[in-house]
Motif scaffolding. Structure first.
Motif, PDB file in Angstrom:
ATOM      1  N   GLN A  64       0.810  -1.220   0.000  1.00  0.00           N
ATOM      2  CA  GLN A  64       0.000   0.000   0.000  1.00  0.00           C
ATOM      3  C   GLN A  64       0.843   1.270   0.000  1.00  0.00           C
ATOM      4  OE1 GLN A  64      -3.220   0.188  -0.447  1.00  0.00           O
ATOM      5  NE2 GLN A  64      -3.426  -2.042  -0.504  1.00  0.00           N
ATOM      6  N   PHE A  65       2.117   1.149   0.396  1.00  0.00           N
ATOM      7  CA  PHE A  65       2.941   2.358   0.499  1.00  0.00           C
ATOM      8  C   PHE A  65       3.193   3.001  -0.865  1.00  0.00           C
ATOM      9  CE2 PHE A  65       6.774   4.892   1.362  1.00  0.00           C
ATOM     10  CZ  PHE A  65       6.343   5.576   2.493  1.00  0.00           C
ATOM     11  N   ARG A  66       3.090   2.227  -1.941  1.00  0.00           N
ATOM     12  CA  ARG A  66       3.265   2.839  -3.272  1.00  0.00           C
ATOM     13  C   ARG A  66       2.162   3.856  -3.528  1.00  0.00           C
ATOM     14  NH1 ARG A  66       0.363   0.181  -7.634  1.00  0.00           N
ATOM     15  NH2 ARG A  66      -1.017  -1.433  -6.790  1.00  0.00           N
ATOM     16  N   HIS A  67       0.943   3.578  -3.038  1.00  0.00           N
ATOM     17  CA  HIS A  67      -0.137   4.546  -3.177  1.00  0.00           C
ATOM     18  C   HIS A  67       0.106   5.775  -2.291  1.00  0.00           C
ATOM     19  CE1 HIS A  67      -2.321   1.835  -5.689  1.00  0.00           C
ATOM     20  NE2 HIS A  67      -2.606   0.974  -4.728  1.00  0.00           N
ATOM     21  N   ILE A  68       0.704   5.530  -1.108  1.00  0.00           N
ATOM     22  CA  ILE A  68       1.056   6.642  -0.220  1.00  0.00           C
ATOM     23  C   ILE A  68       2.021   7.591  -0.940  1.00  0.00           C
ATOM     24  CG2 ILE A  68       2.214   7.287   1.933  1.00  0.00           C
ATOM     25  CD1 ILE A  68      -0.369   5.887   2.574  1.00  0.00           C
ATOM     26  N   LEU A  69       3.044   7.011  -1.563  1.00  0.00           N
ATOM     27  CA  LEU A  69       4.027   7.846  -2.271  1.00  0.00           C
ATOM     28  C   LEU A  69       3.406   8.565  -3.465  1.00  0.00           C
ATOM     29  CD1 LEU A  69       7.408   5.878  -2.341  1.00  0.00           C
ATOM     30  CD2 LEU A  69       6.837   7.949  -1.075  1.00  0.00           C
ATOM     31  N   ASN A  70       2.543   7.879  -4.206  1.00  0.00           N
ATOM     32  CA  ASN A  70       1.897   8.534  -5.343  1.00  0.00           C
ATOM     33  C   ASN A  70       1.046   9.713  -4.892  1.00  0.00           C
ATOM     34  OD1 ASN A  70       3.010   6.893  -7.303  1.00  0.00           O
ATOM     35  ND2 ASN A  70       1.355   5.392  -7.214  1.00  0.00           N
TER      36      ASN A  70
END
Length: 301
Positions: A64-70
């Motif tokens: 889920q952290f990829r969505h956080i970064l995006n």
């Protein structure tokens, strides 16, 4: 290795639950300046880095952290399923990304105050309990009735437990570090030696609960009810007990250094030998409280 100095402009390397990411200080701090991530990389706090790789490890959902970064980079997200939105919301709440929380609720149809669906049923929980090791780290158990269950040594750290019912449950030595448990019910439960460090228990009911030697340091206990609870030798350093109801509670030998008790009720409470240095006692109701041997040096009244 810890760092409390300003970070260099070179890429920051992160290990989030085993998944590796590279980003910049600006990405982590500018869009959501009041978030936990911004605080971590503000240069004001010690952040543990791997001495060999220089990576900062965070024990959270790496996927889920990829969505956080995006979100932090562009302020938008791709279309997600309801389950994905729920998973991402839990991560956003952990990192205190208020803008992202609002975005998810607006685009997923979630309403303020709405509890997202629990990931397990009571029946499934019972089956898991019967296995050798009970681990529910970071899962969503909101709204479930887990009353009377044996959760001895269970690991519920970082879990979402909003309005979950734990009445008469055995949580002896359980780990509930940084849980979100607003409005949950722990009435008559066993929380002895339980780890509740940094937990959010706002509005929770813990009447007659056994919290002997429990660790509630830095916990948010605003408006909680601890009527006749056993808090002997509990660790409540810097806990926020504003407007909490501790009527008749046993706090003998408890450590309340730096705790906020303004507006709380300590009527008929046992505070003998309690450590209460630098405690905020403004507007606190203490009629009939036992204070023999309590250390109140520096307390604000």
């Amino acid at each position: 290795m810890g760092s409390s100095t300003p970070w260099s402009p070179s890429p920051i390397r992160l290990n989030i639950g085993g998944k590796k990411y590279s980003t910049t200080i600006d990405t982590l701090t500018q869009r959501e300046p009041n978030s936990m991530l911004a605080a971590m990389f503000s240069g004001r706090h010690n952040v543990c880095q791997d001495s060999e790789t220089g990576m900062v490890f965070v024990d959270r959902d790496g996927k889920q952290f990829r969505h956080i970064l995006n979100w932090l980079r562009d302020g938008v997200l791709p279309m997600l399923t309801e389950v994905e939105y729920q998973e991402l919301l839990r991560e956003a709440e952990y990192y205190q990304l208020l803008g992202l929380i609002d975005y998810i609720k607006e685009n997923s149809g979630m309403k303020d105050g709405e509890i997202s669906k629990a990931e397990f049923t009571r029946k499934e929980i019972i089956k898991i309990i019967q296995s050798d090791k009970i681990r529910f780290r970071g899962v969503n158990l909101s709204g479930l009735d887990l009353s009377k269950l044996d959760l001895f040594l269970a690991d519920l750290s970082y879990a979402c437990l909003q309005k979950t019912i734990f009445s008469r449950a055995n949580l002896h030595k359980a780990k509930l570090v940084d849980v979100e448990a607003e409005g949950s019910i722990f009435q008559d439960s066993i929380l002895r030696e339980c780890e509740l460090f940094g937990a959010n228990l706002s509005g929770a009911i813990l009447d007659r609960a056994n919290l002997q030697s429990a660790n509630l340091q830095d916990a948010c206990l605003v408006g909680c009810s601890f009527c006749e609870a056993d808090l002997r030798s509990a660790h409540l350093q810097n806990a926020n007990l504003t407007n909490a109801n501790l009527k008749g509670a046993n706090l003998e030998g408890a450590n309340l250094k730096g705790a906020k008790l303004n507006g709380a009720s300590l009527q008929s409470a046992n505070l003998q030998r309690a450590y209460m240095r630098d405690v905020d006692l403004r507007d606190t109701h203490m009629d009939g409280a036992k204070l023999g041997g309590a250390n109140l040096l520096g307390a604000t009244r």
